[in-house]
Design an enzyme around this catalytic site. Structure first.
Site, mmCIF file in Angstrom:
data_model
loop_
_atom_site.group_PDB
_atom_site.id
_atom_site.type_symbol
_atom_site.label_atom_id
_atom_site.label_comp_id
_atom_site.label_asym_id
_atom_site.label_seq_id
_atom_site.Cartn_x
_atom_site.Cartn_y
_atom_site.Cartn_z
ATOM 1 N N GLY A 212 0.825 -1.197 0.000
ATOM 2 C CA GLY A 212 0.000 0.000 0.000
ATOM 3 C C GLY A 212 0.860 1.248 0.000
ATOM 4 O O GLY A 212 2.099 1.188 0.026
ATOM 5 N N GLU A 233 6.218 -11.507 7.056
ATOM 6 C CA GLU A 233 5.127 -12.343 6.561
ATOM 7 C C GLU A 233 5.067 -12.277 5.038
ATOM 8 O O GLU A 233 4.994 -13.276 4.349
ATOM 9 C CB GLU A 233 3.834 -11.840 7.194
ATOM 10 C CG GLU A 233 2.558 -12.260 6.554
ATOM 11 C CD GLU A 233 1.394 -11.481 7.139
ATOM 12 O OE1 GLU A 233 0.434 -11.236 6.404
ATOM 13 O OE2 GLU A 233 1.437 -11.104 8.327
ATOM 14 N N GLY A 331 -1.187 -11.373 9.760
ATOM 15 C CA GLY A 331 -0.136 -11.515 10.762
ATOM 16 C C GLY A 331 0.044 -10.292 11.630
ATOM 17 O O GLY A 331 1.105 -10.157 12.262
#
Length: 438
Positions: A212, A233, A331
């Site tokens: 993002g 992750e 996560g």
């Protein structure tokens, strides 16, 4: 049987699906694109087929209302097509911490079929699950029938991600390109947040980032750092660029020194090329990568996540808008808790101070504060107030570790948008967080 004899068509693969079967497919770019894109074609002969997925990236007709009786979808992380289909009643979220997604799901139900994307077999007969081992290998090992879409365009990644062709029942030839997550341009607001976060990342730190505008801005702001490591992750395009620049080299990591450790990857084609047969990248079992105790073994672990809204006590709602599921826990709690257990580690939640939302009365958009006295009714708490560390907006950093509710109210209001600060003080008293304003 040689592995050449294991090749079947997609149509043959679909013929194995029976009513009531539980099918698991891979996460994100590891989803079986051909199989999922054709699954709707058997709707006339099956009912109640249960598909379990996570952040699906390939288009599939099964999300359309006319297929609701044939297919149910349970997801560990919603994608846009799942959000859109949620109202038709055959879509459900699976609450989870990502490192326990596979193990807890398997305590409830075992898959009849696992089908996912993978690399081509190498000369030794080993296939790489390629862009994710978040839960894939565990589900593959538990499934009654295993089918892999082997694809020359999927990178052959290394780590704990290989399976031998003897462990696979059938292979499906595929030739699609891996789904791309484009780089989102970041705004000046993102850049301001990125600079604030970069100030908290020392040389030699081990980082975890998402995707993002804000994470992209953080990655750009880290270009002046030295000897960063990665235990994450998700591996992103921003991290790949930092590795190519030499900013990320993992020299100071305590475990997996010199390795970029991840459990899945999504990004631009250059990222996938970077991962192909790259011994510096280890795609490992999500149950291990995201275990907070594993994360904590690297010093100065920095976890950077985003949230939809944060209340004045520090609770983070990062996955739902009210009671409507928007994404997933993923996560966030795993990495936030693990980072705070790390020596010198920090957990950072980043968000804009405001958002534009549609007023239900007028239909017009209005600006609202994302730091709120109370979370929207029904919102899921992704990161509890007991586990929050630092919250960042474009207005600054609120350090909440060890603080009282009175301290939290003051610090969070300091980083709220100025036009909402006085109102937030009043609301803190009205809802009973504070007895009175001091």
């Amino acid at each position: 049987m040689s592995y050449e004899e294991k090749y079947i068509s997609v149509e043959k693969a679909l013929s194995f699906v029976k009513s009531g079967d539980v099918i698991v497919t891979g996460l994100g770019a590891a989803e079986a694109g051909l199989f999922m894109g054709s699954l709707h074609t058997i709707a006339g002969r099956v009912q109640g087929v249960k598909v379990t997925n996570c952040l699906p990236t390939h288009p599939s007709e099964i999300y359309k209302p006319e297929y609701a009786d044939s297919f149910e979808v349970d997801g560990w992380f919603f994608a846009p097509q799942m959000r859109k289909a949620h109202g038709q009643g055959n879509m459900a979220y699976i609450p989870n911490h990502l490192h326990l997604a596979a193990t807890k799901r398997l305590q409830f139900v075992r898959p009849d079929i696992y089908v996912g994307a993978a690399s081509m077999p190498d000369k030794h007969g080993y296939i790489s699950l390629s862009l994710s081992n978040t839960y894939e290998k565990r589900m593959l090992e538990a499934a009654g029938l295993v089918m892999l879409e082997v694809n020359p365009n999927m990178p052959y990644t290394l780590g704990d991600v290989q399976v031998h062709v003897s462990e696979v029942d059938y292979l499906i030839r595929a030739d699609y390109m891996p789904p791309v997550t484009p780089d989102l341009p970041f705004t000046e607001k993102d850049a301001a947040i990125g600079r604030l976060i970069a100030e908290m990342v020392p040389d030699g730190a081990c980082i975890q980032l998402g995707i993002g505008g804000i994470p992209n801005a953080v990655a750009a702001a880290l270009e002046s750092k030295n000897d960063l490591g990665v235990h994450t992750e998700m591996l992103t395009s921003g991290m790949m660029r930092l590795a190519k620049m030499g900013v990320i080299n993992g020299r100071r990591k305590q475990i997996n020194r010199g390795k970029i450790v991840t459990t899945f990857a999504m990004g631009i084609p250059e990222l996938y090329e970077f991962m192909d047969y790259n011994p510096a990248v280890a795609v490992m079992d999500g149950a291990w990568v995201n275990d907070p105790y594993t994360i904590a073994q690297n010093d100065n672990q920095i976890s950077i996540n985003t949230s939809l809204e944060v209340d004045l006590t520090g609770q983070c709602a990062s996955e739902s808008i009210g009671s409507r599921q928007y994404s997933g826990t993923g996560g966030q709690a795993d990495t936030a808790i693990g980072a705070q257990m790390s020596r010198g580690g920090k957990s950072i939640i980043a968000l804009y101070s405001t958002a534009m939302v549609k007023d239900p009365a007028t239909g017009e958009k209005r600006e609202v504060s994302k730091i709120v006295p109370q979370l929207t009714a029904g919102a899921a708490v992704t990161l509890s107030r007991n586990d929050v560390d630092r919250v960042v907006t474009e207005y600054g950093v609120a350090e909440l570790r060890g603080t009282s509710l009175r301290d939290r109210v003051a610090r969070l209001i300091e980083i709220a948008h100025p036009k909402f600060r006085e109102e937030l003080w009043e609301q803190a008293v009205q809802v009973g967080i504070l007895g009175r304003r001091r």
